[in-house]
Design a protein around this motif. Sequence first.
Motif, PDB file in Angstrom:
ATOM      1  N   SER A   6      -4.810  20.754  35.675  1.00  0.00           N
ATOM      2  CA  SER A   6      -3.778  20.444  34.011  1.00  0.00           C
ATOM      3  C   SER A   6      -4.865  19.641  32.608  1.00  0.00           C
ATOM      4  O   SER A   6      -6.196  19.551  33.398  1.00  0.00           O
ATOM      5  CB  SER A   6      -3.196  18.346  34.508  1.00  0.00           C
ATOM      6  N   VAL A   7      -4.132  20.470  31.951  1.00  0.00           N
ATOM      7  CA  VAL A   7      -5.452  19.899  30.400  1.00  0.00           C
ATOM      8  C   VAL A   7      -4.479  19.776  29.464  1.00  0.00           C
ATOM      9  O   VAL A   7      -3.179  20.000  29.245  1.00  0.00           O
ATOM     10  CB  VAL A   7      -5.924  21.790  30.168  1.00  0.00           C
ATOM     11  N   PRO A   8      -5.149  18.774  28.235  1.00  0.00           N
ATOM     12  CA  PRO A   8      -3.668  18.569  27.559  1.00  0.00           C
ATOM     13  C   PRO A   8      -3.112  19.102  26.492  1.00  0.00           C
ATOM     14  O   PRO A   8      -4.174  20.467  26.550  1.00  0.00           O
ATOM     15  CB  PRO A   8      -5.158  17.488  26.392  1.00  0.00           C
ATOM     16  N   LYS A   9      -2.284  19.390  25.608  1.00  0.00           N
ATOM     17  CA  LYS A   9      -1.421  20.050  25.041  1.00  0.00           C
ATOM     18  C   LYS A   9      -2.532  20.267  24.252  1.00  0.00           C
ATOM     19  O   LYS A   9      -3.177  19.563  23.750  1.00  0.00           O
ATOM     20  CB  LYS A   9      -0.248  19.769  24.553  1.00  0.00           C
ATOM     21  N   GLY A  10      -2.518  21.694  23.124  1.00  0.00           N
ATOM     22  CA  GLY A  10      -3.310  22.391  22.782  1.00  0.00           C
ATOM     23  C   GLY A  10      -4.262  23.009  23.481  1.00  0.00           C
ATOM     24  O   GLY A  10      -5.210  23.868  22.709  1.00  0.00           O
ATOM     25  N   ILE A  11      -5.215  22.890  24.281  1.00  0.00           N
ATOM     26  CA  ILE A  11      -6.661  23.302  25.548  1.00  0.00           C
ATOM     27  C   ILE A  11      -5.315  24.490  25.997  1.00  0.00           C
ATOM     28  O   ILE A  11      -4.415  24.425  26.780  1.00  0.00           O
ATOM     29  CB  ILE A  11      -7.020  22.452  25.935  1.00  0.00           C
ATOM     30  N   ASN A  12      -6.707  25.863  26.341  1.00  0.00           N
ATOM     31  CA  ASN A  12      -5.596  27.009  26.848  1.00  0.00           C
ATOM     32  C   ASN A  12      -6.051  26.292  28.439  1.00  0.00           C
ATOM     33  O   ASN A  12      -6.327  26.054  28.461  1.00  0.00           O
ATOM     34  CB  ASN A  12      -6.572  27.574  26.260  1.00  0.00           C
ATOM     35  N   ILE A  13      -5.034  26.722  28.698  1.00  0.00           N
ATOM     36  CA  ILE A  13      -3.702  27.217  29.583  1.00  0.00           C
ATOM     37  C   ILE A  13      -5.018  27.795  31.026  1.00  0.00           C
ATOM     38  O   ILE A  13      -5.520  28.913  31.056  1.00  0.00           O
ATOM     39  CB  ILE A  13      -2.737  27.361  30.469  1.00  0.00           C
ATOM     40  N   PRO A  14      -5.855  26.500  31.789  1.00  0.00           N
ATOM     41  CA  PRO A  14      -6.986  27.643  32.667  1.00  0.00           C
ATOM     42  C   PRO A  14      -6.605  28.915  33.530  1.00  0.00           C
ATOM     43  O   PRO A  14      -4.850  28.377  33.695  1.00  0.00           O
ATOM     44  CB  PRO A  14      -7.222  26.144  33.667  1.00  0.00           C
ATOM     45  N   PRO A  15      -6.290  29.812  34.465  1.00  0.00           N
ATOM     46  CA  PRO A  15      -6.229  30.645  35.024  1.00  0.00           C
ATOM     47  C   PRO A  15      -5.437  30.254  36.330  1.00  0.00           C
ATOM     48  O   PRO A  15      -4.592  30.932  36.530  1.00  0.00           O
ATOM     49  CB  PRO A  15      -7.778  31.452  35.338  1.00  0.00           C
ATOM     50  N   SER A  16      -6.130  29.749  37.253  1.00  0.00           N
ATOM     51  CA  SER A  16      -5.067  28.895  37.859  1.00  0.00           C
ATOM     52  C   SER A  16      -4.261  28.465  37.778  1.00  0.00           C
ATOM     53  O   SER A  16      -2.842  28.595  38.342  1.00  0.00           O
ATOM     54  CB  SER A  16      -6.113  28.055  38.616  1.00  0.00           C
ATOM     55  N   LEU A  17      -3.863  27.841  37.144  1.00  0.00           N
ATOM     56  CA  LEU A  17      -2.868  26.632  36.280  1.00  0.00           C
ATOM     57  C   LEU A  17      -1.753  28.128  36.259  1.00  0.00           C
ATOM     58  O   LEU A  17      -0.632  28.102  36.552  1.00  0.00           O
ATOM     59  CB  LEU A  17      -2.903  26.287  35.576  1.00  0.00           C
TER      60      LEU A  17
END
Length: 151
Positions: A6-17
């Motif tokens: 998980s990453v906060p909204k506004g941060i690029n989505i990680p490849p695994s996600l």
Amino acid sequence: MGLSFSVPKGINIPPSLKNIYKELDRDPEISGFKEPDHGCLEKWSKDGVLLLNATLTVEAHKPNSHASFGWQKFTDHVIKTVSDCGSSSVFVLWGGFAHKKEKLIDKSKHKVIKTAHPSPLSFNKFKGCGCFSECNKYLKEIGQTPIDWSL
């Protein structure tokens, strides 16, 4: 954020996600999933999904850099406690390292699903695993509410 992948909204989505989203979108048993434009998985945690890495911190861009900090003793204890004290649950173990955690889980009480990790390095093995629909199928079998994977 304290939630694996998980990453906060506004941060690029990680490849695994991104790969997790692709599997959710591909799974015909998961109806209504639409890939979100964010990587915040807090909704899942509110629905009872615990996303846990074996090591809880890492130096940026240095995988396993904190592997010797003692985190695994802590996270092993968390897994064992959930297994021992929790009601029937589903443990989804992604990747070879996570598969070794199976020994901490009481399989007479819990469902264990093991698949490849959603990392781009192993996505071809993860793709089509059906772990999300398998999780929901088990929850229905034991009379629990299946997870709404939509975000």
